[in-house]
Motif scaffolding. Structure first.
Motif, mmCIF file in Angstrom:
data_model
loop_
_atom_site.group_PDB
_atom_site.id
_atom_site.type_symbol
_atom_site.label_atom_id
_atom_site.label_comp_id
_atom_site.label_asym_id
_atom_site.label_seq_id
_atom_site.Cartn_x
_atom_site.Cartn_y
_atom_site.Cartn_z
ATOM 1 N N VAL A 197 49.186 50.046 26.534
ATOM 2 C CA VAL A 197 49.221 48.785 25.790
ATOM 3 C C VAL A 197 49.373 47.589 26.734
ATOM 4 O O VAL A 197 48.629 46.602 26.640
ATOM 5 C CB VAL A 197 50.372 48.797 24.761
ATOM 6 N N TYR A 198 50.326 47.676 27.651
ATOM 7 C CA TYR A 198 50.576 46.557 28.562
ATOM 8 C C TYR A 198 49.381 46.305 29.483
ATOM 9 O O TYR A 198 49.044 45.146 29.769
ATOM 10 C CB TYR A 198 51.835 46.811 29.383
ATOM 11 N N LEU A 199 48.753 47.365 29.952
ATOM 12 C CA LEU A 199 47.600 47.191 30.835
ATOM 13 C C LEU A 199 46.439 46.536 30.099
ATOM 14 O O LEU A 199 45.734 45.689 30.654
ATOM 15 C CB LEU A 199 47.158 48.542 31.411
ATOM 16 N N TYR A 200 46.228 46.929 28.851
ATOM 17 C CA TYR A 200 45.160 46.301 28.059
ATOM 18 C C TYR A 200 45.429 44.802 27.914
ATOM 19 O O TYR A 200 44.515 43.979 27.998
ATOM 20 C CB TYR A 200 45.070 46.951 26.675
ATOM 21 N N GLU A 201 46.698 44.444 27.682
ATOM 22 C CA GLU A 201 47.034 43.034 27.507
ATOM 23 C C GLU A 201 46.831 42.252 28.807
ATOM 24 O O GLU A 201 46.283 41.142 28.800
ATOM 25 C CB GLU A 201 48.480 42.917 27.024
ATOM 26 N N VAL A 202 47.261 42.838 29.929
ATOM 27 C CA VAL A 202 47.082 42.175 31.227
ATOM 28 C C VAL A 202 45.599 42.042 31.550
ATOM 29 O O VAL A 202 45.130 40.998 32.019
ATOM 30 C CB VAL A 202 47.811 42.965 32.342
ATOM 31 N N GLN A 203 44.846 43.116 31.282
ATOM 32 C CA GLN A 203 43.403 43.084 31.548
ATOM 33 C C GLN A 203 42.720 42.000 30.724
ATOM 34 O O GLN A 203 41.879 41.235 31.242
ATOM 35 C CB GLN A 203 42.792 44.453 31.223
ATOM 36 N N ALA A 204 43.087 41.898 29.444
ATOM 37 C CA ALA A 204 42.484 40.880 28.571
ATOM 38 C C ALA A 204 42.840 39.475 29.050
ATOM 39 O O ALA A 204 41.980 38.576 29.072
ATOM 40 C CB ALA A 204 42.954 41.086 27.135
ATOM 41 N N TYR A 205 44.090 39.281 29.460
ATOM 42 C CA TYR A 205 44.542 37.965 29.911
ATOM 43 C C TYR A 205 43.817 37.542 31.188
ATOM 44 O O TYR A 205 43.300 36.418 31.285
ATOM 45 C CB TYR A 205 46.048 37.984 30.136
ATOM 46 N N ILE A 206 43.765 38.451 32.175
ATOM 47 C CA ILE A 206 43.108 38.112 33.443
ATOM 48 C C ILE A 206 41.619 37.847 33.226
ATOM 49 O O ILE A 206 41.054 36.895 33.782
ATOM 50 C CB ILE A 206 43.314 39.240 34.477
ATOM 51 N N SER A 207 40.987 38.664 32.407
ATOM 52 C CA SER A 207 39.558 38.464 32.121
ATOM 53 C C SER A 207 39.326 37.094 31.491
ATOM 54 O O SER A 207 38.352 36.405 31.810
ATOM 55 C CB SER A 207 39.047 39.564 31.180
#
Length: 423
Positions: free
Chosen positions: A36-46
């Motif tokens: 969950v956290y990685l998906y959120e970080v990935q979405a934010y950075i993208s």
């Protein structure tokens, strides 16, 4: 930002204490957290890279977060699927007047369409389409990036949606800028979609208030996704082809759809075993019920008992039967361009003469394609399609030669030596 920063972040997540009373193992809870956290970080950075903000990382997102960083989810099994059984659904309908009227149309559309709750709550007011064969519901399937996905619905559900549209035109005409079918009409979330959690909480308040119980006598706890599972199970139980259901439910691969078939087949097999244990029955000339032996009846009617057992163990596809044990995973589920069981000579694949027309039609189509390729000098396409034509002709010839079931014996078709040890 560097790759090491991401690795350090993932390590930090593993040091944080777990919260809540999850039934999952500690390791599975940890995997869920990282995912969950990685998906959120990935979405934010993208997002910030796409907008070219000054503080956005210079390295591309795919150089920072790798696909293998996301822990794999455990493959779902038939016993893991919780759906709304008919007896619970009937109790819900009987007590529908006790549910807040705001949530009733959501409930009905959710059950009738098979849409995920998130996609249902984001339906637009123009989500209906009338065709010559009836009404269709149109909405995006965000999880698999399908836009304008269509499913057939009944006139009754279409009428519910029409009524909801008229109601929203009256109650939220000024604030509903996104033309949502199910917006909040007041409060601080006015004009935003109704929350899935709020909807679910109201459903479970209903089950407790109205004492809606399952077959074991326990108060039934509803999860929103259980309505989608109900839709899939009902379609399979009513005879829908599994490939058609895959398309209808917008599954990216047959894997999830096969689980619904396993639920159906496990139930069917269990009922057959119970009937077998009790003994079969038949009607006498005067219409009374008398005891009989299933094997004797099969012989009298020119059937083989092995054929009956075979069909109880099988999942029927367009091109034959899949007789893979539910205890084992399919090796070819990700391959969808050509029936993978034929292409890979799967030992769990069987067919019989009832599929002969399918193979004849396919042979005609392939031969027609080859003629088109010849005219356009597409030699490579001919070379690629010839093996498929040969396989289909071989199967058709085999089916025309007799009326049995074609494939390996039960012992050889289901398990390899290693798999026998597993089961």
């Amino acid at each position: 930002m560097s790759r090491n920063d991401i690795l350090s972040f993932m390590g930090h997540l593993r040091t944080l204490p777990l919260k809540g009373n999850s039934k999952n193992t500690i390791e599975e809870q940890m995997k869920n957290r990282i995912r969950v956290y990685l998906y959120e970080v990935q979405a934010y950075i993208s997002y910030i890279q796409r907008l070219e903000w000054d503080f956005a990382p210079e390295k591309p997102i795919n150089h920072l977060i790798f696909p293998e960083d996301f822990p794999k989810k455990e493959r779902l099994k038939a016993e893991d699927i919780k759906y709304i059984p008919d007896d619970v659904w009937e109790q819900i309908l009987e007590n529908l007047s006790e549910l807040n009227a705001h949530y009733v149309p959501i409930l009905l559309v959710l059950e009738a369409s098979g849409f995920r709750i998130s996609d249902t709550l984001l339906l637009k007011k123009n989500c209906l389409e009338k065709k010559s064969d009836g009404w269709w519901l149109i909405g995006d399937q965000r999880k698999v990036n399908y836009t304008n996905h269509k499913v057939p619905i009944t006139d009754d559900i279409a009428a519910v949606i029409h009524t909801q549209v008229k109601l929203m035109d009256i109650e939220s005409s000024d604030s509903n800028q996104r033309s949502l079918l199910f917006p909040n009409i007041d409060g601080r979330r006015k004009s935003l979609p109704i929350s899935a959690k709020v909807f679910n909480d109201n459903l479970n308040k209903l089950t407790h208030r109205c004492q809606i119980r399952d077959s074991s006598g326990e108060i039934f706890h509803i999860k929103n996704h259980a309505f989608r599972h109900r839709y899939g199970v009902n379609m399979i139980n009513n005879g829908m082809n599994i490939l058609h259901l895959q398309k209808l439910m917008a599954h990216a691969s047959p894997e999830m759809t096969l689980i619904y078939a396993q639920i159906h087949d496990n139930t069917l097999r269990g009922e057959w075993e119970k009937a077998r244990a009790k003994g079969a029955v038949r009607l006498s000339p005067n219409g009374s019920i008398i005891e009989a032996d299933l094997e004797d009846q099969a012989k009298e009617n020119g059937l083989e008992l092995e054929w009956i057992r075979h069909n109880m163990d099988s999942i029927r596809l367009d091109h034959g039967f899949c007789i893979k044990s539910p205890k084992l995973s399919c090796d070819f589920l990700e391959q969808t361009l050509e029936p993978p069981c034929i292409k890979n000579n799967c030992r769990s694949f069987h067919s019989d003469h009832t599929f002969l027309d399918y193979y004849k039609e396919q042979i005609i189509k392939i031969e027609s394609d080859i003629e088109i390729y010849k005219k356009s000098n597409r030699l490579r396409s001919i070379e690629l399609i010839q093996p498929k034509l040969k396989r289909y002709k071989d199967i058709a010839s085999s089916l025309e030669a007799g009326d049995g079931i074609y494939g390996l014996s039960k012992e050889r078709r289901e398990y390899t030596n290693n798999e026998r040890k597993e089961v």
